[in-house]
Design a protein around this motif. Structure first.
Motif, mmCIF file in Angstrom:
data_model
loop_
_atom_site.group_PDB
_atom_site.id
_atom_site.type_symbol
_atom_site.label_atom_id
_atom_site.label_comp_id
_atom_site.label_asym_id
_atom_site.label_seq_id
_atom_site.Cartn_x
_atom_site.Cartn_y
_atom_site.Cartn_z
ATOM 1 N N HIS A 55 69.953 68.449 8.072
ATOM 2 C CA HIS A 55 70.770 66.878 8.134
ATOM 3 C C HIS A 55 71.963 67.478 8.997
ATOM 4 C CE1 HIS A 55 72.160 63.075 7.504
ATOM 5 N NE2 HIS A 55 73.189 63.341 7.070
ATOM 6 N N SER A 56 71.978 66.853 10.242
ATOM 7 C CA SER A 56 73.160 67.352 11.020
ATOM 8 C C SER A 56 74.273 66.091 11.170
ATOM 9 C CB SER A 56 72.735 67.478 12.453
ATOM 10 O OG SER A 56 73.712 67.648 13.289
ATOM 11 N N CYS A 82 78.446 69.550 11.124
ATOM 12 C CA CYS A 82 77.942 70.014 9.701
ATOM 13 C C CYS A 82 76.479 70.049 9.663
ATOM 14 C CB CYS A 82 78.652 69.416 8.561
ATOM 15 S SG CYS A 82 80.582 69.517 8.649
ATOM 16 N N ASN A 83 75.751 70.950 9.528
ATOM 17 C CA ASN A 83 74.422 71.195 9.424
ATOM 18 C C ASN A 83 74.072 71.589 8.044
ATOM 19 O OD1 ASN A 83 74.233 70.326 11.854
ATOM 20 N ND2 ASN A 83 73.892 72.443 12.635
ATOM 21 N N PRO A 95 64.835 61.973 13.473
ATOM 22 C CA PRO A 95 65.348 62.623 14.681
ATOM 23 C C PRO A 95 65.836 61.518 15.671
ATOM 24 C CG PRO A 95 62.865 62.443 14.564
ATOM 25 C CD PRO A 95 63.472 61.966 13.291
ATOM 26 N N PRO A 96 66.668 62.009 16.605
ATOM 27 C CA PRO A 96 66.992 61.011 17.479
ATOM 28 C C PRO A 96 66.207 60.377 18.187
ATOM 29 C CG PRO A 96 67.734 62.987 18.110
ATOM 30 C CD PRO A 96 67.049 63.447 17.005
ATOM 31 N N SER A 97 66.254 59.230 18.679
ATOM 32 C CA SER A 97 65.338 58.737 19.881
ATOM 33 C C SER A 97 65.326 59.573 20.993
ATOM 34 C CB SER A 97 65.583 57.305 20.259
ATOM 35 O OG SER A 97 66.822 57.269 20.899
ATOM 36 N N ASP A 116 66.465 66.699 11.490
ATOM 37 C CA ASP A 116 65.421 67.207 12.104
ATOM 38 C C ASP A 116 64.984 68.513 11.907
ATOM 39 O OD1 ASP A 116 63.668 67.081 14.355
ATOM 40 O OD2 ASP A 116 65.052 66.582 15.946
ATOM 41 N N THR A 117 63.882 68.929 12.478
ATOM 42 C CA THR A 117 63.472 70.518 12.309
ATOM 43 C C THR A 117 64.440 71.358 12.587
ATOM 44 O OG1 THR A 117 61.315 69.500 13.192
ATOM 45 C CG2 THR A 117 61.293 71.756 12.964
#
Ligand SMILES: Cc1cc2nc3c(=O)[nH]c(=O)nc-3n(C[C@H](O)[C@H](O)[C@H](O)COP(=O)(O)OP(=O)(O)OC[C@H]3O[C@@H](n4cnc5c(N)ncnc54)[C@H](O)[C@@H]3O)c2cc1C
Length: 438
Positions: free
Chosen positions: A193-194, A233-234, A243-245, A293-294
């Motif tokens: 989670h970023s 911060c990840n 994920p972002p589009s 995202d991955t």
């Protein structure tokens, strides 16, 4: 015609007498033996992402292109050929449901090239790439192929134990041998989670301890001539993935961070007086965003705008003071700097020449737009960093020599002894290593 090797930044080049692209450890061994017999020096290059002359040679240059691919895998480990690019490893691991625990902010480097200079990302608990290595296969200066691993107790040569060679060669600067395969510790693939958000530098300096201890991966970028930083911060997440589009990804990663940023750097390069205003506008335009995202897609970004970089590793406890002094230095100067200063952290490492060897570390990285180098800026920041026992990144610009480096690496003399035994004729030397290793 002889090939010319050029690095990514375009500030280093060399035309070796001979170039070869071996496809196996045996082919590397043969090439090294023949070159040594002919009195030629040998370097293996990675993807050319180092800013110094560390990969250059006028002798035999081995290219990584044919030494690629995953060779074997088992419970929690994967062995890949040393010339495999990191992004290829990431994609292959993902297909196998696996991932590296941490990595740097691009994935264009080769595995061996990345570990040999101590490439790192940011991590509270997991260190740089060399800290995730548990085995190496390498070709020594006499052409012998050896393997070394983390728990190894074999005698490699008289007076050289496997564990010592493993700890020295993981960040070996290509000075101890040609690495032909790397075994990484891997884990089941995971999501990050970023969260990106703007924060004032003053606010960060006031809460540094909490920011570094509360986040698995803290990275921040301070925009010179402003009090604004972009923090990233990840942290690991159970999901679901968000994920972002495709458009948002293009906008953030390609357009804003590369195309627009490159255009602003170009304007700043022509009209330096407007740089503080450009930075103020960029700071005002920063906004918060989040995605899940991955892991490797979050860790690795795209860097198209060419720059020059210097980065120092200092003991973590001095980060606040070193950063405040760097800010004061820039405010007192008449330099105009478009590129942000990046700050990352790492736990202590046991690889002898890791920039994080033996101490919890903070990294401070200065960048300048490639067409407008600023050695005075780099050298003045270097002066601050060296007061804190700073260790320069082995692949980035600096002016330190062996005499200085011996004072900041407790195992420097042990590394030199090993090098004297393994490569007395200096088959793997070049001008850059003559400076940093003596
Ligand atoms: C855009 C950009 C982003 C970057 N981001 C980061 C980052 O996030 N974190 C970080 O720490 N660094 C970063 N770097 C620096 C970079 O990771 C290092 O300089 C790294 O060494 C480059 O790897 P490479 O494959 O390009 O190797 P090269 O630069 O080609 O070579 C590096 C060294 O490795 C040696 N080498 C290569 N292959 C072998 C082999 N098979 N056996 C023995 N020696 C070998 C070479 O001789 C040379 O000494 C970045 C650089 C750039 C340009």
């Amino acid at each position: 015609m002889r090939d010319t090797f050029r690095n990514w930044a375009g500030n280093q080049s060399a035309t070796p007498t001979e170039t070869a692209a071996p496809a196996s450890a045996e082919e590397v061994a043969r090439a090294v033996r023949e070159a040594a017999e002919a009195g030629r020096r040998v370097r293996m290059a990675g993807s050319g992402h180092s800013f110094t002359g560390i990969a250059l040679t006028d002798g035999l240059l081995l290219r990584p292109d044919a030494l690629t691919g995953i060779r074997a895998s088992g419970d929690g480990w994967v062995t890949a050929a040393a010339g495999t690019p990191l992004h290829v490893l990431n994609e292959e691991l993902d297909r196998m449901g696996l991932a590296l625990g941490n990595m740097g902010d691009i994935s264009a480097q080769t595995l061996a090239g990345a570990i040999q200079t101590g490439t790192h990302g940011t991590g509270r608990d997991i260190g740089g790439l060399a800290d995730q290595v548990i085995g190496l296969e390498m070709v020594l200066a006499d052409g012998e192929i050896v393997t070394v691993s983390a728990g190894g107790t074999r005698k490699i040569r008289d007076g050289i134990g496997e564990r010592d060679l493993f700890d020295a060669a993981r960040v070996g600067l290509g000075a101890l041998g040609v690495v032909t395969a790397v075994t990484f510790r891997v884990e089941p693939s995971f999501l990050l989670h970023s969260v990106r958000r703007p924060m004032s530098l003053t606010g960060i300096l006031d809460t540094l301890g909490a920011l570094t201890s509360d986040n698995e991966h803290l990275d921040f970028f301070w925009l010179p001539h402003t009090d604004t930083c972009l923090t990233k911060c990840n942290n690991r997440s159970p999901g679901p993935a968000a994920p972002p589009s495709a458009f948002r990804h293009w906008l953030d990663n390609r357009f804003l961070e590369n195309t627009l940023f490159g255009a602003l750097c170009g304007i700043g390069g022509r009209f330096p007086g407007v740089i503080p205003r450009i930075n103020a506008l960029s700071a005002a335009a920063l906004s918060a965003s989040a995605r899940t995202d991955t892991s490797y897609k979050v860790f690795a970004t795209v860097r198209d705008v060419r720059f020059l970089e210097m980065e120092y590793a200092i003991p973590r406890e001095h980060l606040g003071e070193a950063l405040s002094r760097t800010r004061d230095l820039i405010e007192r100067s008449d330099w105009r700097i478009t590129f942000p200063i990046e700050v990352r952290v790492a736990p202590s490492s046991d690889a002898w020449l890791s920039t994080a060897y033996g101490r919890r570390t903070a990294y401070i990285a200065c960048h300048v737009y490639r067409p407008t180098p600023n050695p005075a800026y780099f050298e003045a920041v270097e002066e601050i960093m060296t007061e804190f026992g700073g260790r320069p990144h082995w692949g980035k610009i600096h002016t330190r020599d062996a005499a200085y480096l011996a004072t900041v690496y407790p195992r420097f003399a042990a590394f030199q002894t090993l090098r004297d035994r393994l490569d007395p004729e200096r088959v793997f030397a070049n001008d850059h290593l003559d400076t940093v290793l003596g």
